[in-house]
Design an enzyme around this catalytic site. Structure first.
Site, PDB file in Angstrom:
ATOM      1  N   LYS A  35      14.726  73.738 -79.719  1.00  0.00           N
ATOM      2  CA  LYS A  35      13.953  73.498 -78.489  1.00  0.00           C
ATOM      3  C   LYS A  35      14.485  74.400 -77.372  1.00  0.00           C
ATOM      4  O   LYS A  35      15.601  74.927 -77.468  1.00  0.00           O
ATOM      5  CB  LYS A  35      14.085  72.023 -78.087  1.00  0.00           C
ATOM      6  N   TYR A 266      27.697  86.056 -48.615  1.00  0.00           N
ATOM      7  CA  TYR A 266      27.097  85.322 -47.488  1.00  0.00           C
ATOM      8  C   TYR A 266      28.104  84.390 -46.839  1.00  0.00           C
ATOM      9  O   TYR A 266      28.959  83.814 -47.485  1.00  0.00           O
ATOM     10  CB  TYR A 266      25.902  84.507 -47.972  1.00  0.00           C
TER      11      TYR A 266
END
Ligand SMILES: *Cc1c(COP(=O)(O)O)cnc(C)c1O
Length: 388
Positions: A35, A266
């Protein structure tokens, strides 16, 4: 890496070896759970490797996943287990995919599709033994079983399997395992008393397959172990000899020598406390390097573990290489074992070897499954040791 910013390298010989390892421990059939694109490894390639190593079944979440594998020419038995109530089941039935059924609504829809098609649907009934997710529990189970038997007698449906899923066989001491096993045995008894003769009974995931003999039955559905992560020791080699299949690698795209007091990324959340060498790598949270790893994660660069410093951005992050000789284009292994030049394990400085996917999971506060399935689509998958 042919111009790519990042690559997932999948060693399919590890996948094959892991199938044999689990089959050797559990002594049952193996369902390779592919999956979510094979937990991010590439479902089709993993499926072929697993089948080649003796896995007799494939497990997928949805009809979409099942049908993609069928159109790739993969014909082995397959079970699909999560469906809309109003789903058109004809394609699954026509492609001979076993349909997991948890509710009466789904059962009626499957039977109706089989009637439309004029071919019997093969179903596997799922009992809820404690997860409270899919599966039928309480009074719903005898009712589901009775209806399934009715359809079976009429010829529209064949119940091949009865199965369930445990709440957490990887938890030390396995609380609840005995109770859930007993609930499952009781569900099986109810099904057999109703006249069903399931030839395939399965309960175990990877952790249970490796550790809980009473859960093994005919088949173990393995995900994590298939991909080489030990459920009981996700950051280490573990005791079963599983081999991680996935390596995430990239290379340095900018290098700069900076003085103490330099802000990085940042914020900046991070300011250098000494002169150091910063190496920019072109992978960020869009590629699966979670922002929540800030301040904890490391990568393998120049034969050492080097910390990621400052905020992880969408597309990139900064590695503090200290005084190591780092050059543009140097290879970087984010996690895994196939690092080419960089592979080979131990750091002579004692700082640990190549980071594992389990360590990345710990740094991100999640499980290895989420790290592997979280690798972004723009990271190319490269398969080694496949059959073609
Ligand atoms: C994902 C999944 C598995 C595989 O679980 P692992 O713990 O990764 O082995 C098995 N069964 C079901 C129903 C699943 O959804």
């Amino acid at each position: 890496m042919r111009g790519r910013l990042g690559e997932v390298v999948v060693d399919l010989s590890a996948v094959a070896g892991n199938v044999r390892t689990v089959a050797g421990v559990a002594r049952t059939g193996v369902m390779a759970v592919v999956k979510a694109d094979g937990f991010g490894h590439g479902a089709e390639s993993v499926a072929r490797a697993a089948i080649g190593a003796g896995a007799g079944w494939l497990g997928v979440t949805s009809s979409t996943e099942a049908l993609v594998l069928r159109s790739a020419g993969i014909r082995v038995p397959m079970l699909s287990w999560l469906h809309r109530p109003d789903e058109d089941f004809t394609a699954l039935i026509a492609e001979r995919v076993d349909v997991a059924v948890s509710t009466l609504t789904h059962l009626h829809a499957v039977a109706a599709a089989a009637a439309r098609l004029g071919a019997p649907a093969i179903v596997q009934l799922k009992a809820d033994i404690g997860l409270s997710r899919n599966g039928a529990g309480g009074d719903d189970w005898p009712e589901l079983v009775a209806w399934a038997r009715k359809y079976e007698v009429e010829g529209g449906v064949r119940v091949r399997g009865v199965w369930s899923h445990l709440t957490g066989a990887d938890v030390p001491g396995q609380p609840g395992l005995a109770g859930q096993s007993a609930t499952f045995r009781e569900a099986l008894r109810v099904a057999r008393d109703a006249g069903l003769t399931p030839e395939l009974v399965h309960l175990a995931n990877s952790a249970a397959a490796l550790s809980a003999p009473q859960t093994r039955y005919d088949l173990c559905r393995i995900g994590l172990a298939l991909y080489g992560v030990d459920p009981f020791d996700p950051t280490g080699p573990g005791r079963f000899g599983l081999r991680p299949a996935m390596t995430l690698r990239t290379s340095v795209v900018n290098v700069k020598r900076v003085p103490a007091g330099t802000g990085v990324s940042y914020g900046p959340d991070h300011v250098t406390d000494r002169a150091t060498t910063l190496a920019l790598i072109p992978l960020g949270y869009a590629d699966g390097l979670s922002r929540t790893c800030e301040g904890r994660a490391s990568v393998w660069l120049a034969g050492r573990r080097c910390p990621i410093v400052g905020r992880i951005a969408m597309d990139q992050c900064v590695v503090d290489a200290g005084d190591l000789p780092v050059a543009l284009g140097d290879p970087v292994v984010v996690f895994g074992g196939e690092g080419g030049e960089a592979s080979g394990g131990g750091d002579p400085s004692g700082g640990g070897g190549v980071p594992s996917v389990g360590e990345w999971a710990r740094w991100a506060g999640t499980n290895p499954h989420e790290v592997m399935t979280g690798i972004g689509a723009r990271v190319a998958r490269v398969h080694l040791h496949g059959e073609r």
